[in-house]
Motif scaffolding. Structure first.
Motif, mmCIF file in Angstrom:
data_model
loop_
_atom_site.group_PDB
_atom_site.id
_atom_site.type_symbol
_atom_site.label_atom_id
_atom_site.label_comp_id
_atom_site.label_asym_id
_atom_site.label_seq_id
_atom_site.Cartn_x
_atom_site.Cartn_y
_atom_site.Cartn_z
ATOM 1 N N ARG A 78 -2.389 6.283 -2.770
ATOM 2 C CA ARG A 78 -3.363 5.978 -3.830
ATOM 3 C C ARG A 78 -4.273 7.189 -3.921
ATOM 4 N N GLY A 79 -4.063 7.965 -4.972
ATOM 5 C CA GLY A 79 -4.741 9.250 -5.039
ATOM 6 C C GLY A 79 -4.189 10.159 -3.954
ATOM 7 N N LYS A 80 -5.058 10.682 -3.097
ATOM 8 C CA LYS A 80 -4.614 11.510 -1.976
ATOM 9 C C LYS A 80 -4.525 10.724 -0.677
ATOM 10 N N ALA A 81 -4.930 9.466 -0.730
ATOM 11 C CA ALA A 81 -4.947 8.639 0.483
ATOM 12 C C ALA A 81 -3.576 8.026 0.737
ATOM 13 N N LEU A 82 -3.085 8.164 1.961
ATOM 14 C CA LEU A 82 -1.816 7.553 2.357
ATOM 15 C C LEU A 82 -2.085 6.102 2.720
ATOM 16 N N MET A 83 -1.521 5.174 1.942
ATOM 17 C CA MET A 83 -1.776 3.754 2.147
ATOM 18 C C MET A 83 -0.802 3.149 3.155
ATOM 19 N N ASP A 84 0.460 3.597 3.123
ATOM 20 C CA ASP A 84 1.479 3.040 4.010
ATOM 21 C C ASP A 84 2.593 4.061 4.137
ATOM 22 N N THR A 85 3.092 4.242 5.333
ATOM 23 C CA THR A 85 4.148 5.229 5.575
ATOM 24 C C THR A 85 5.548 4.634 5.485
ATOM 25 N N ASP A 86 5.638 3.359 5.246
ATOM 26 C CA ASP A 86 6.954 2.715 5.232
ATOM 27 C C ASP A 86 6.972 1.642 4.147
ATOM 28 N N VAL A 87 7.405 2.036 2.958
ATOM 29 C CA VAL A 87 7.439 1.118 1.817
ATOM 30 C C VAL A 87 8.882 0.963 1.346
ATOM 31 N N GLU A 88 9.263 -0.271 1.057
ATOM 32 C CA GLU A 88 10.605 -0.566 0.558
ATOM 33 C C GLU A 88 10.524 -0.976 -0.903
ATOM 34 N N VAL A 89 11.384 -0.389 -1.711
ATOM 35 C CA VAL A 89 11.442 -0.688 -3.142
ATOM 36 C C VAL A 89 12.854 -1.137 -3.491
ATOM 37 N N ARG A 90 12.949 -2.259 -4.197
ATOM 38 C CA ARG A 90 14.242 -2.752 -4.668
ATOM 39 C C ARG A 90 14.281 -2.670 -6.190
ATOM 40 N N LEU A 91 15.132 -1.798 -6.697
ATOM 41 C CA LEU A 91 15.275 -1.681 -8.143
ATOM 42 C C LEU A 91 15.742 -3.003 -8.722
ATOM 43 N N ALA A 92 15.207 -3.350 -9.885
ATOM 44 C CA ALA A 92 15.559 -4.622 -10.512
ATOM 45 C C ALA A 92 16.265 -4.449 -11.847
ATOM 46 N N ARG A 93 15.762 -3.511 -12.690
ATOM 47 C CA ARG A 93 16.371 -3.335 -14.015
ATOM 48 C C ARG A 93 15.919 -2.016 -14.627
ATOM 49 N N ARG A 94 16.880 -1.286 -15.173
ATOM 50 C CA ARG A 94 16.578 -0.018 -15.846
ATOM 51 C C ARG A 94 15.953 -0.289 -17.207
ATOM 52 N N LYS A 95 14.848 0.388 -17.505
ATOM 53 C CA LYS A 95 14.193 0.246 -18.803
ATOM 54 C C LYS A 95 14.517 1.419 -19.730
ATOM 55 N N ASP A 96 14.512 2.633 -19.186
ATOM 56 C CA ASP A 96 14.924 3.814 -19.940
ATOM 57 C C ASP A 96 15.373 4.879 -18.951
ATOM 58 N N ASP A 97 15.562 6.107 -19.407
ATOM 59 C CA ASP A 97 16.144 7.157 -18.573
ATOM 60 C C ASP A 97 15.374 7.420 -17.279
ATOM 61 N N SER A 98 14.073 7.175 -17.271
ATOM 62 C CA SER A 98 13.267 7.497 -16.090
ATOM 63 C C SER A 98 12.437 6.330 -15.575
#
Length: 341
Positions: A78-98
């Motif tokens: 968040r900004g320059k602050a490290l909030m968590d060093t171990d985050v998991e993200v699960r993609l759900a659905r593509r909206k556009d190229d990026s």
């Protein structure tokens, strides 16, 4: 009857924890229960004998979407602050190229926060919904390059019944071609090229559509809203023409999976050949195209069971599932198959 009432006891050992190939059999040698949608009669067989239950002139429609390694791991800033060093993200659905919708396993992550996945890939949370844990992520790469990085650093999405990690190849059908599914369109997994050629040689036609599967599980605290569960699909015009000519000649349309039903019935209801669908099929749905379905076995209360009640009565379905448990069929993407005709 709702999915909450389509309940049964599923012993944990019936959750298939490994691919059939790692159990010493070919993918097309899994077991198959054949369920007569009118009488409820059940036959126990093996999947490689699928042709015994089809006839010349039938058409099998398969989903050629390719599974993306949609589990990403990184850090949260968040900004320059490290909030968590171990985050998991699960993609759900593509909206556009990026931009992708995704489930971010970080309590408090919000719009404007940055997720760093690798030296070459980061993402910024750009949107969220009050009624859903899903957030929109704008990635620093786009198009083919973004997919290439996913394949370099991502892992297949798995659930608790999978005891060890398996390579992405185990989560692909043999005919998968168009990347985009975050979970495998598993009803097509049991097909081998040998079986497909055998079916064609006996006069059964094969056609391919694409529907990119979304994330099926968002957490225990999330209330499922079918109208919010959109998935991207494409049904080639020649496939719809083949469907029409098959039905006109008296052949049956067999959908390999709930994803195929969703795509072709969307078009059958007057939808476009390509787009996004939130069609929710249940016992109240009039099926305009599909005559039968080939699917895996779904867990108790799963929304997919609602779709199956469009094909067969709740009573026949529940009896079949209870018999499948008694007969020790295996569940989920690496499990056995159910043909409803």
């Amino acid at each position: 009857m709702t999915t909450a009432q389509l309940d049964f006891e599923l012993p944990p050992e019936l959750n298939a924890s490994m691919p059939p190939e790692r159990r010493g059999i070919r993918r097309d040698q899994v077991r198959m229960m054949v369920l007569d949608r009118i009488s409820g009669r059940r036959i126990h067989d093996s999947f490689f004998r699928l042709g015994n239950y089809l006839k010349p002139g039938d058409l099998i429609v398969l989903n050629s979407s390719r599974t993306v390694p949609a589990l990403l791991k990184g850090t949260w800033k968040r900004g320059k602050a490290l909030m968590d060093t171990d985050v998991e993200v699960r993609l759900a659905r593509r909206k556009d190229d990026s931009t992708w919708e995704a489930l971010v396993a970080a309590a408090g992550a919000s719009v404007g926060d940055t997720l760093q996945f690798s030296p070459g890939l980061s993402g910024v949370i750009t949107g969220e919904k009050a009624s859903s844990p899903i957030k929109s992520i704008l990635f620093s790469q786009a198009g083919t390059e973004l997919y290439n990085i996913f394949y370099d650093i991502g892992e297949p999405i798995t659930y608790e019944y999978i005891e060890k990690p398996w390579k992405l190849d185990y989560y692909q059908t043999v005919f998968a071609s168009s990347p985009g599914s975050v979970e495998m369109p598993s009803a097509g997994r049991a097909f081998s090229w040998e079986l497909l050629f055998q079916l064609q040689n006996m006069g059964v036609s094969i056609a391919f559509i694409q529907l990119h599967t979304g994330l099926s599980y968002l957490g225990e605290d999330f209330d499922f809203h079918p109208e919010e569960h959109e998935e991207t699909y494409h049904v080639p015009g020649e496939v719809m023409q083949k469907i029409s000519s098959t039905k006109a000649a008296g052949g049956r349309i067999i959908a390999a999976g709930t994803t195929v039903v969703r795509a072709i019935e969307t078009v059958g209801e007057g939808g476009k050949l390509s787009g996004s669908t939130n069609l929710y099929v249940s016992r109240d749905t009039r099926l305009n195209i599909t005559d039968g379905i080939l699917t895996g076995f779904h867990e108790p209360k799963a929304s997919h069971l609602d779709m199956l009640t469009a094909f067969v009565s709740e009573h026949h379905l529940l009896c079949a599932y209870q018999e499948a448990v008694k007969s020790r069929y295996l569940w989920h993407e690496f499990g056995d198959m159910n043909l409803i005709l």
